[in-house]
Design a protein around this motif. Structure first.
Motif, PDB file in Angstrom:
ATOM      1  N   ALA A 155       8.042  46.974  54.985  1.00  0.00           N
ATOM      2  CA  ALA A 155       8.194  47.576  53.569  1.00  0.00           C
ATOM      3  C   ALA A 155       7.611  47.134  53.419  1.00  0.00           C
ATOM      4  O   ALA A 155       5.647  47.364  53.772  1.00  0.00           O
ATOM      5  CB  ALA A 155       9.325  46.633  53.187  1.00  0.00           C
ATOM      6  N   ASP A 156       7.330  48.353  52.466  1.00  0.00           N
ATOM      7  CA  ASP A 156       5.537  48.827  51.310  1.00  0.00           C
ATOM      8  C   ASP A 156       6.004  48.336  50.369  1.00  0.00           C
ATOM      9  O   ASP A 156       5.068  47.809  49.883  1.00  0.00           O
ATOM     10  CB  ASP A 156       6.075  50.281  50.839  1.00  0.00           C
ATOM     11  CG  ASP A 156       6.269  51.418  51.741  1.00  0.00           C
ATOM     12  OD1 ASP A 156       4.852  51.602  52.915  1.00  0.00           O
ATOM     13  OD2 ASP A 156       7.409  51.866  51.906  1.00  0.00           O
ATOM     14  N   ARG A 157       7.176  47.548  49.584  1.00  0.00           N
ATOM     15  CA  ARG A 157       7.007  46.893  48.244  1.00  0.00           C
ATOM     16  C   ARG A 157       7.986  45.365  48.503  1.00  0.00           C
ATOM     17  O   ARG A 157       9.539  46.044  48.767  1.00  0.00           O
ATOM     18  CB  ARG A 157       7.078  47.507  47.324  1.00  0.00           C
ATOM     19  CG  ARG A 157       6.238  48.397  47.640  1.00  0.00           C
ATOM     20  CD  ARG A 157       6.193  49.149  45.723  1.00  0.00           C
ATOM     21  NE  ARG A 157       5.039  50.304  45.257  1.00  0.00           N
ATOM     22  CZ  ARG A 157       5.429  51.391  44.346  1.00  0.00           C
ATOM     23  NH1 ARG A 157       6.371  50.666  43.248  1.00  0.00           N
ATOM     24  NH2 ARG A 157       4.508  51.866  44.455  1.00  0.00           N
ATOM     25  N   ILE A 158       8.310  44.602  47.457  1.00  0.00           N
ATOM     26  CA  ILE A 158       9.318  43.679  47.688  1.00  0.00           C
ATOM     27  C   ILE A 158       9.242  44.284  45.972  1.00  0.00           C
ATOM     28  O   ILE A 158       8.901  44.611  44.915  1.00  0.00           O
ATOM     29  CB  ILE A 158       8.943  42.342  48.053  1.00  0.00           C
ATOM     30  CG1 ILE A 158       8.480  41.839  46.691  1.00  0.00           C
ATOM     31  CG2 ILE A 158       8.683  42.131  49.150  1.00  0.00           C
ATOM     32  CD1 ILE A 158       7.925  40.248  46.987  1.00  0.00           C
ATOM     33  N   GLU A 159      10.933  44.132  46.338  1.00  0.00           N
ATOM     34  CA  GLU A 159      11.604  43.493  44.237  1.00  0.00           C
ATOM     35  C   GLU A 159      12.096  42.586  43.572  1.00  0.00           C
ATOM     36  O   GLU A 159      12.812  42.433  44.588  1.00  0.00           O
ATOM     37  CB  GLU A 159      12.249  44.871  43.813  1.00  0.00           C
ATOM     38  CG  GLU A 159      12.850  45.064  42.544  1.00  0.00           C
ATOM     39  CD  GLU A 159      14.098  46.139  42.455  1.00  0.00           C
ATOM     40  OE1 GLU A 159      15.129  46.247  41.352  1.00  0.00           O
ATOM     41  OE2 GLU A 159      14.349  47.209  42.705  1.00  0.00           O
ATOM     42  N   LEU A 160      11.310  42.220  43.076  1.00  0.00           N
ATOM     43  CA  LEU A 160      11.000  40.368  42.727  1.00  0.00           C
ATOM     44  C   LEU A 160      12.328  40.869  41.340  1.00  0.00           C
ATOM     45  O   LEU A 160      12.945  41.830  40.699  1.00  0.00           O
ATOM     46  CB  LEU A 160      10.184  39.745  41.732  1.00  0.00           C
ATOM     47  CG  LEU A 160       8.692  39.878  42.106  1.00  0.00           C
ATOM     48  CD1 LEU A 160       7.852  39.544  41.181  1.00  0.00           C
ATOM     49  CD2 LEU A 160       8.930  38.780  43.678  1.00  0.00           C
ATOM     50  N   TYR A 161      13.902  40.167  42.171  1.00  0.00           N
ATOM     51  CA  TYR A 161      14.383  39.692  41.290  1.00  0.00           C
ATOM     52  C   TYR A 161      14.391  38.453  40.008  1.00  0.00           C
ATOM     53  O   TYR A 161      14.485  37.709  39.960  1.00  0.00           O
ATOM     54  CB  TYR A 161      15.734  39.384  42.005  1.00  0.00           C
ATOM     55  CG  TYR A 161      17.685  38.388  41.744  1.00  0.00           C
ATOM     56  CD1 TYR A 161      17.696  39.376  40.783  1.00  0.00           C
ATOM     57  CD2 TYR A 161      17.489  37.408  41.741  1.00  0.00           C
ATOM     58  CE1 TYR A 161      18.762  38.929  40.374  1.00  0.00           C
ATOM     59  CE2 TYR A 161      18.589  36.956  40.668  1.00  0.00           C
ATOM     60  CZ  TYR A 161      19.162  37.650  40.034  1.00  0.00           C
ATOM     61  OH  TYR A 161      20.725  37.785  39.369  1.00  0.00           O
ATOM     62  N   THR A 162      14.667  39.613  38.406  1.00  0.00           N
ATOM     63  CA  THR A 162      14.485  38.800  38.043  1.00  0.00           C
ATOM     64  C   THR A 162      16.146  38.088  36.647  1.00  0.00           C
ATOM     65  O   THR A 162      15.294  37.591  35.677  1.00  0.00           O
ATOM     66  CB  THR A 162      13.095  39.473  36.772  1.00  0.00           C
ATOM     67  OG1 THR A 162      13.862  40.825  36.621  1.00  0.00           O
ATOM     68  CG2 THR A 162      12.394  39.797  37.886  1.00  0.00           C
TER      69      THR A 162
END
Length: 250
Positions: A155-162
């Protein structure tokens, strides 16, 4: 670089779908958001089409291509075969994979990368082969080992679950603790060579602290809070308020 804003249109679509009428227009409000300074548009199509409909996707794709070619289209969803084929057909700039059950009301947790990494690796490769950036929904709980496993998927990025951060809007002390966990997770992601996005229950009030703690935060995807504010301030002014909260000069 300042954190960019991607406007999630799901809440707009859900309001439209309450009646068999074409308003509010997802396309028109997406256009207003982009003209006001949003860097992109996000949708999360679900199998039951309870908010964004599959028919909305080519319309949004054309809006970006024809009027805002510098903007990005981000499609979120669980990586079923139908979803992957949909992404290959629409060709968004970014795909954000989430571990949702189709019956969930909204995303409420990240992937378990110890369990799901092997499943995700070929899916990530398939999407990247088509030129799409891939981001994986991740818990921001400071689990540094899990971040390292994320990198191994390609993967290129993670998306933080906020969500937990946004959920303690009335408890500043708890918010500070969760913010530091998010920050440590982001730091580990950067060290592993990953980019970091964030999303869920972010507001004009809680964004500045997040951006200060994670100054290299690439993008925030915001729908519910932004749409709620748009009822009060209008879409254009709301987008400008959120962009300023991200540290942009607008």
């Amino acid at each position: 670089m300042p954190t960019t804003l991607s406007v999630n249109l799901n809440a707009v679509a859900m309001l439209r779908n309450r009646r068999d009428l074409p308003w509010p227009s997802v396309e028109a409000l997406g256009r207003i958001a982009l003209a006001a300074g949003a860097a992109g548009l996000t949708v999360h199509p679900r199998p039951d089409q309870r908010h964004i409909r599959f028919s909305d996707l080519p319309v949004i794709r054309a809006l970006i291509d024809d009027e805002f070619p510098q903007a990005e289209f981000n499609i979120e969803g669980y990586p079923s075969e139908d979803f992957l084929a949909l992404c290959e057909r629409i060709e968004p700039e970014q795909v954000t994979l989430v571990p949702d059950d189709p019956s969930q009301a909204t995303s409420d947790h990240g992937f378990d990368f110890r369990r799901d990494g092997e499943m995700l690796t070929p899916i990530v490769a398939r999407l990247k082969k088509k030129g799409m950036r891939v981001s994986l929904f991740a818990d921001g709980d400071g689990d540094l080992e899990a971040v390292a496993l994320t990198k191994a998927t390609g993967a290129d990025r993670i998306e933080l679950y906020t969500g937990p951060y946004g959920g303690c809007f009335d408890d500043p002390a708890k918010a500070a603790v969760i913010l530091e966990e998010l920050g440590r997770t982001a730091d580990a992601a950067f060290s592993a060579g990953l980019g970091v996005n964030a999303g869920h229950d972010l507001t004009v009030a809680n964004l500045p602290a997040l951006v200060k703690r994670i100054p290299r935060l690439a993008e925030v995807s915001i729908g519910h809070g932004l749409t709620a504010d748009a009822l009060e301030y209008g879409m254009a002014e709301t987008v400008r308020r959120f962009c300023r909260a991200c540290g942009q000069s607008v």
